[in-house]
Each structure stands twice: as structure tokens, then as C-alpha cells.
Design an enzyme around this catalytic site. Structure first.
Site, PDB file in Angstrom:
ATOM      1  N   LYS A  45       0.846  -1.210   0.000  1.00  0.00           N
ATOM      2  CA  LYS A  45       0.000   0.000   0.000  1.00  0.00           C
ATOM      3  C   LYS A  45       0.874   1.250   0.000  1.00  0.00           C
ATOM      4  CE  LYS A  45      -3.154  -1.341   3.526  1.00  0.00           C
ATOM      5  NZ  LYS A  45      -3.846  -0.894   4.743  1.00  0.00           N
ATOM      6  N   LYS A  47       2.628   2.013   2.539  1.00  0.00           N
ATOM      7  CA  LYS A  47       2.563   2.530   3.916  1.00  0.00           C
ATOM      8  C   LYS A  47       3.665   1.875   4.739  1.00  0.00           C
ATOM      9  CE  LYS A  47      -1.938   4.135   5.392  1.00  0.00           C
ATOM     10  NZ  LYS A  47      -3.014   3.970   6.361  1.00  0.00           N
TER      11      LYS A  47
END
Ligand code: C2G
Length: 153
Positions: A45, A47
Site C-alpha cells: 500500500k 505505507k
């Protein structure tokens, strides 16, 4: 008839925005399942999580509104999870509005208001700002506070 609700998320640096969401889910159904993103899935993602998966999952599992925690490892697993756990409602914050409408054939899809003025990104930014203060300046501030405290005694 008992209703099962599921949501997916990183839940890094657990904060009131996460808690409010989980509370809302518990008000929508009788059982709440939370799929916590694994560290590997988060990398996908884009992240970078501060808190590792095991700790993020343990914290979410300890929340009284949550009945079960499973790992979120792929985007596709939502389709199988909804069937596997007989999900009635898929719910997630409005930042994902429209992104999971493909689940509408299998269950109710709800996008919930986010809690304002709090986010993991902002918490990390504040932490970075605090940690970037030169040590000597921090020590000066602490000494000034200590002197003030003594004067007030
Ligand atoms: N949230 C919220 N209010 C905030 C911050 C987060 O309601 N101030 C909600 C998000 O909308 C999300 C949940 O809390 O529903 C978890 O947020 P994140 O950990 O940021 O989840 P995210 O990384 O967006 O992962 O497959 C879906 C993804 O895994 C969602």
C-alpha cells in the site's frame, strides 16, 4: 438475525479515530471482525508502519468492540472473507468511498465518516518534529520548566 460486520485497516499508532470507527461497527451489528493489514501488505500500500503487525493486531483484538481479528494480506481476500465469515456488512472510512462497491453483490457496503483532526500520518509528523528539536534546546526547555516549577512550589 445476528449481523456480522467486517472492516479492514492498518491501525498503526492506534488512536481515537480508529476507536470511534470500531465503536460504530459494534453498533451496526452483533459481531465485528477486523482484518488488520500485515506489514508486507502495507508495503504494497506504500505505507511504512511504525508498529509491527503482531502488536497492531493485539491492540485491535483487545478493543471491547472487536470480536475477531484476521490478517489482511491481499486486496482480493475481501471477496472470500465476505463468504467465509458470512458477512452482512462491510464498512470502512469515507476515505475509501466507492473503492469497494464491488462487494455490494455480496453484502451491504457502508462508508463511514472519519474522525477529524487525528491521523497516524499527523501523529508521525508531530513525532518527527519533536524528535528534530536539538537535544540542547530540549534540555534548556526542561531546565526552564524545572526552575518555574520550583518557583511555584
Ligand atoms: N479512520 C477514521 N478516522 C481517522 C483515521 C482513520 O475513521 N481519523 C478509519 C479509516 O477510515 C479506516 C480505519 O480507521 O476505516 C483504519 O484506518 P487505517 O489504519 O488508515 O486504514 P487504511 O490504511 O486506510 O487501510 O483494504 C483496506 C485498507 O487496508 C484500509
Amino acid at each position: 438475525m445476528a449481523k456480522t460486520v467486517i472492516t479492514y485497516g492498518t491501525f498503526d499508532m492506534f488512536h481515537i479515530g480508529h476507536l470511534n470507527l470500531l465503536k460504530r461497527l459494534s453498533e451496526m451489528g452483533d459481531q465485528v471482525i477486523v482484518a488488520v493489514s500485515t506489514d508486507e501488505f502495507n508495503e504494497g500500500k506504500g505505507k511504512k508502519t511504525l508498529i509491527p503487525y503482531e502488536q497492531r493486531a493485539a491492540i485491535v483484538e483487545s478493543v471491547k468492540y472487536v470480536d475477531k481479528v484476521i490478517p489482511e494480506e491481499t486486496w482480493e481476500q475481501k471477496l472470500t472473507d465476505v463468504k467465509k465469515y458470512n458477512i452482512d456488512i462491510f464498512a470502512i472510512g469515507k476515505d475509501w468511498e466507492g473503492k469497494f462497491d464491488f462487494l455490494k453483490d455480496l453484502c451491504e457496503v457502508v462508508y463511514l465518516e472519519r474522525t477529524s483532526n487525528i491521523s497516524t500520518t499527523e501523529l508521525k509528523r508531530s513525532l518527527t518534529r519533536f524528535l528534530s528539536i536539538p537535544h540542547k534546546d530540549l534540555m534548556k526547555a526542561f531546565e526552564a520548566l524545572e526552575m518555574l516549577r520550583r518557583d511555584l512550589e
